[in-house]
Design a protein around this motif. Structure first.
Motif, PDB file in Angstrom:
ATOM      1  N   ASP A  59       1.020  -1.123   0.406  1.00 23.47           N
ATOM      2  CA  ASP A  59      -0.270   0.110  -0.171  1.00 23.47           C
ATOM      3  C   ASP A  59       0.753   1.249  -0.079  1.00 23.47           C
ATOM      4  OD1 ASP A  59      -1.808   1.754   0.731  1.00 23.47           O
ATOM      5  OD2 ASP A  59      -2.707   0.822   2.179  1.00 23.47           O
ATOM      6  N   ASP A  60       0.603   1.919  -1.155  1.00 20.21           N
ATOM      7  CA  ASP A  60       1.279   3.677  -0.868  1.00 20.21           C
ATOM      8  C   ASP A  60       0.569   4.600   0.093  1.00 20.21           C
ATOM      9  OD1 ASP A  60      -0.483   3.727  -3.154  1.00 20.21           O
ATOM     10  OD2 ASP A  60       1.142   4.606  -4.029  1.00 20.21           O
ATOM     11  N   ASP A  61      -0.308   4.048   0.295  1.00 22.99           N
ATOM     12  CA  ASP A  61      -1.100   5.488   1.068  1.00 22.99           C
ATOM     13  C   ASP A  61      -0.373   5.799   2.359  1.00 22.99           C
ATOM     14  OD1 ASP A  61      -3.204   7.974   1.668  1.00 22.99           O
ATOM     15  OD2 ASP A  61      -4.495   6.238   1.253  1.00 22.99           O
ATOM     16  N   ARG A 106       3.196   2.472  -5.072  1.00 23.68           N
ATOM     17  CA  ARG A 106       2.137   1.866  -5.766  1.00 23.68           C
ATOM     18  C   ARG A 106       1.988   0.622  -6.600  1.00 23.68           C
ATOM     19  NH1 ARG A 106      -2.109   5.334  -6.633  1.00 23.68           N
ATOM     20  NH2 ARG A 106      -3.492   5.040  -8.114  1.00 23.68           N
ATOM     21  N   THR A 132      -6.798  -1.560 -10.771  1.00 22.40           N
ATOM     22  CA  THR A 132      -6.179  -2.504  -9.485  1.00 22.40           C
ATOM     23  C   THR A 132      -6.005  -4.079  -9.310  1.00 22.40           C
ATOM     24  OG1 THR A 132      -5.217  -0.794  -8.115  1.00 22.40           O
ATOM     25  CG2 THR A 132      -4.464  -3.197  -7.990  1.00 22.40           C
TER      26      THR A 132
END
Length: 251
Positions: A59-61, A106, A132
């Protein structure tokens, strides 16, 4: 298996359909969880608690205050920090024996090829957009890795298993051809917190069943949950012979 592990997992080991063999399979398994938000939080927490040996979280959040209503792996103290690191700390507090690999990037096709080609034993799709999901599905079909898919929005949810190791299994692309993921998001439409908990828990259950060989998975079936009436519907999912990912039309 150590005595401490036998005690920790005793309540599931005593199940005749699971037993020591099922637990051993979990301990030796590697699972990729894509997304550690509303769905990924309960998925990762239950898999860690159940004793899956290696979890890869992608997860890139970052953790925002609006996440805390439903993303139960994160705490107020994690606000502004990466979700994968926040989730890692929560999971290790649950079970320090589990190996946690975090990927704060991401998700794209190249990253998925790298991660799923490690290899992994199973992938859990806990993301929130169609592009995705399509990419995850395509790479899972290519590498013949089982995929547990879930989605939840408003007061509705769904869960399915796609297992390309089985010749008659459909794939995610057989179910959905196209989708406007910008319109179908919790940020735009809202979601009741326990709904993602219900679907995420079902994803964790299906993952454990596939990994351990226990019972019959949802492969070839789609479960639809209506929280307003607390009812489930089951739909059969046949494989699409013309599917561009898993069918005769595959490129």
């Amino acid at each position: 298996m150590r005595d401490e592990q036998l005690l920790r997992y005793s309540r599931q080991i005593m199940l005749p359909a699971f037993d020591v063999e099922g637990q051993t399979r979990l301990l030796n398994a590697t699972v990729l969880v894509v997304g550690v938000g509303g769905l990924g939080s309960p998925v990762a927490m239950y898999l860690a608690a159940a004793g899956v040996g290696h979890l890869i979280l992608v997860d890139d959040d970052v953790v925002e205050i609006s996440n805390l209503q439903r993303q139960v792996a994160h705490r107020e103290s994690a606000l502004g920090g990466s979700k994968v690191e926040s989730a890692r700390q929560t999971l290790l507090a649950l079970n320090s024996d589990v190996k946690i690999t975090t990927v704060n990037e991401r998700v794209d096709r190249m990253l998925l090829e790298k991660l799923i080609g490690r290899p992994v034993d199973l992938v859990v799709d806990a993301c929130d957009n169609f592009s995705t999901r399509f990419a995850i599905n395509a790479v899972c079909v290519k590498h013949k890795v089982a995929l547990v898919s879930g989605a939840a929005i408003r007061l509705e949810g769904q869960v399915a298993v796609f297992d390309s190791r089985q010749p008659d299994s459909p794939c995610y692309q057989c179910l959905y051809q196209d989708g406007d993921d910008e319109q179908m998001s919790c940020a735009r439409n809202g979601v009741l917190a326990p709904v993602v908990g219900v679907i995420g828990s079902m994803q964790a259950l299906e993952a454990i069943k596939v990994l351990s060989g226990m019972g019959k998975s949802l492969c070839g079936r789609l479960l639809l949950f209506d929280a307003m009436s607390s009812t489930w519907r089951e739909l059969r999912l046949p494989r699409d012979p013309a599917c561009k990912v898993c069918g005769a039309g595959a490129s």
